[in-house]
Structures are given as structure tokens and as C-alpha cells.
Design an enzyme around this catalytic site. Structure first.
Site, short mmCIF file in Angstrom:
data_model
loop_
_atom_site.label_atom_id
_atom_site.label_comp_id
_atom_site.label_asym_id
_atom_site.label_seq_id
_atom_site.Cartn_x
_atom_site.Cartn_y
_atom_site.Cartn_z
N ASP A 1 1.05 -1.50 -0.12
CA ASP A 1 -0.23 -0.02 0.08
C ASP A 1 0.68 1.16 0.16
OD1 ASP A 1 1.11 -0.13 2.47
OD2 ASP A 1 -0.95 -0.30 3.36
N SER A 2 2.19 1.47 -0.30
CA SER A 2 3.41 1.74 -0.27
C SER A 2 2.97 2.98 -1.99
CB SER A 2 4.36 1.83 -0.22
OG SER A 2 4.87 0.32 -1.28
N ASP B 1 -1.04 -5.93 -0.44
CA ASP B 1 -1.32 -5.26 1.37
C ASP B 1 -2.77 -5.21 1.73
OD1 ASP B 1 0.52 -4.58 2.93
OD2 ASP B 1 0.74 -3.26 2.32
N LYS C 1 -1.14 -9.65 2.76
CA LYS C 1 -0.06 -8.71 4.44
C LYS C 1 -0.57 -8.31 5.11
CE LYS C 1 3.46 -6.25 3.94
NZ LYS C 1 3.39 -5.16 4.20
N GLU D 1 -0.51 -5.71 9.40
CA GLU D 1 -0.12 -4.93 10.37
C GLU D 1 -0.58 -4.85 11.48
OE1 GLU D 1 0.65 -1.01 8.45
OE2 GLU D 1 1.66 -1.17 6.72
N GLU E 1 9.67 -4.60 10.10
CA GLU E 1 10.83 -2.80 9.89
C GLU E 1 10.56 -2.15 10.94
OE1 GLU E 1 7.31 -1.10 7.31
OE2 GLU E 1 8.41 0.66 6.95
O1 KIV Z 1 3.84 -0.87 1.85
C1 KIV Z 1 4.81 -1.65 0.90
O2 KIV Z 1 5.87 -1.31 0.45
C2 KIV Z 1 5.26 -1.68 2.33
C3 KIV Z 1 6.90 -2.00 2.55
C4 KIV Z 1 7.36 -0.94 3.24
C5 KIV Z 1 6.73 -2.91 3.57
O3 KIV Z 1 4.78 -2.13 3.05
#
Ligand code: KIV
Length: 269
Positions: A45-46, A89, A117, A119, A186
Site C-alpha cells: 500500500d506504499s 497488502d 499482509k 499490520e 520494519e
Molecule cells: O507497503 C509497503 O510497501 C510495505 C513495505 C514498506 C514493506 O509494507
């Protein structure tokens, strides 16, 4: 060549062989990562920052993630190489309950993800178990969790004191016991990265977590030197030396596998 699976990544951990993960958000870069020998692609989600130009990940929607996951899956499928494992994500607010997580994870799996994924720590154990029991592989994410960075006081190194380091390790053990198959860790001191990797039997993928984790992940735009904003300590610009994007990806994969990256200047001691 056959696809890289969770079993492949587990075997690498058992054999003490490090592997690489890079973010990708579209077909072309995902195919390039596959050709370069990157083991896993994270549809992170970056993308809220590096693709959409936002200041954080919080504006990213499930629809955004499903769209980019489908693009990446098509790119990986057409790459004609060992297909990297695709992790996608679940964005902020899509896994507040186990049922929400199940419904939304299914959407990303249908789009082509091999794992999702999410968090957070111990409070997610029930959700991880719910997904795992229903056949959805989960990658946990501890340490600095960007979706809730405001609660952490910003993008700061986590686990600096003994109690915080212990909390991260306890959460990691709990999430593995709940069924998590991978873990991203992280922005923690090297010692925390190494301790968590040693405590778990699943692969721990570090980003700013030192050389002691089982794998390394970077945001693609960061390692190509095209991200907006300040460069984090753990980022190495691979494009500066490489003649092409594929060469930059390959150099990253090789430096992770051989232990050249991360070097001390990329770590939080
Ligand atoms: O969203 C993302 O790119 C991430 C990385 C920073 C691991 O979660």
C-alpha cells in the site's frame, strides 16, 4: 521454471539462504523483478505514496489494491521465469474484524495474490487464525507499521528499549502460532531483527531491520532513486550503479542473497 511458493521460501530459511522481495504495482515492473530473480513481489500500500502521490498509505482502498494486484499477477505470469510469490497488502480499515479480513482477503486472492499482509501485533492473532483456517496465507507486519504511523509518533525506529523489543518478539511468536506464514519486520535495531528471525520458523523479511533477518524487502521506487521525499537510512540506491532497471533489481537480489546488503550504514545498531 516453476513458481516460487511459500514452501520454497520456508526451505530457503531452513537452508539459511537469504532471499529478496521488492514492491511492484504494475505488470512491467513485476515481470522485470521476475526476470531479475527476485523471489517475492509485494503489492504494497506504499503505492499510496509512490504511485498516487499521497503523503501516507492511509488513502489506499481495497479497490486500488485489487487493481494493482491483478496488474502484477498478469506481469508475473507472462515473465517466463520462476514466478515470484505475490503478497498483497490489506489496506487500512479492511481487517478490523476477522470477517472483514476474510471477505477483503478473498478479493485480493481472486486478483492474483498468493498471500495477504496485515499490520499489527497480538490483537490480530484471531484474524490471522481465521484467515489461515480458511486457506488464506498471511504475512504479518511488525515494528514500524506505516498504516498506524501517527499512533507511533511518525516514521520512527521501533523496539529501541528492552520492553518494546520484547513486545515485538512476543507478538511475532504469537502471530506465527496463529498461523502467519511470513513476517515483515520494519525499522527495528539489528539485534531485534536477528532475535525475531531466530525465534521464528517462518521467514522474517526485514526492511531496516538489519542483516540478521531471513530476507530483505525494499520499495522499488526507493531503490531506483525516484521516490519523493527524504531517503531512509536503510535504502540503497541501486540505480546509481546499474545500467537498467533489471540490472538494479538483479544487483539487489544478489546482494541480499550474498549478505552484501544491508551494510552497516543501512542499519540501526
Ligand atoms: O507497503 C509497503 O510497501 C510495505 C513495505 C514498506 C514493506 O509494507
Amino acid at each position: 521454471m516453476s513458481a516460487i511458493t511459500l514452501a520454497t521460501l520456508n526451505r530457503l530459511k531452513t537452508e539459511r539462504k537469504r532471499f529478496s522481495m521488492l514492491t511492484a504495482y504494475d505488470a512491467s515492473f513485476a515481470a522485470t523483478a521476475a526476470r531479475a530473480g527476485v523471489a517475492s513481489v509485494l503489492v504494497g500500500d506504499s503505492l499510496g505514496m509512490v504511485v498516487q502521490g499521497g503523503s501516507s498509505t492511509v488513502s489506499v482502498t481495497l479497490e486500488d489494491m485489487a487493481y494493482h494486484t491483478a496488474c502484477v499477477a498478469r506481469g508475473v505470469a507472462g515473465a517466463g521465469k520462476a514466478a515470484p510469490l505475490i503478497v498483497a497488502d490489506l489496506p487500512l480499515g479492511t481487517y478490523y474484524t476477522a470477517e472483514d479480513a476474510g471477505r477483503n482477503a478473498a478479493c485480493l486472492m481472486r486478483a492474483g495474490a498468493n498471500a495477504v499482509k496485515l499490520e499489527g501485533g497480538a490483537f490480530l492473532a484471531e484474524t490471522v487464525r481465521f484467515l489461515t483456517e480458511r486457506g488464506v496465507p498471511v504475512c504479518a507486519h511488525l515494528g514500524l507499521t506505516p498504516q498506524t504511523a501517527d499512533m507511533l509518533g511518525g516514521y520512527k525506529v521501533q523496539g529501541r528499549d528492552e520492553a518494546a523489543a520484547r513486545q515485538i518478539q512476543d507478538d511475532a511468536v504469537l502471530l506465527e502460532a496463529a498461523g502467519a506464514r511470513l513476517m515483515v519486520l520494519e525499522c527495528v535495531p539489528d539485534a531485534v531483527g536477528a532475535a525475531v528471525a531466530a525465534a521464528l520458523s517462518i521467514p522474517v523479511i526485514g526492511i531496516g531491520a538489519g542483516p540478521g533477518t531471513d530476507a530483505q524487502v525494499l520499495v522499488m521506487h526507493d531503490m531506483l532513486g525516484v521516490s519523493p521525499g527524504r531517503k531512509a537510512r536503510f535504502v540503497k540506491d541501486y540505480m546509481a550503479q546499474a545500467g537498467s532497471v533489471e540490472a538494479a533489481f538483479r544487483a539487489f537480489a544478489e546482494e541480499v542473497e550474498t549478505g552484501v546488503y544491508p551494510a552497516p550504514e543501512h542499519c540501526y545498531g
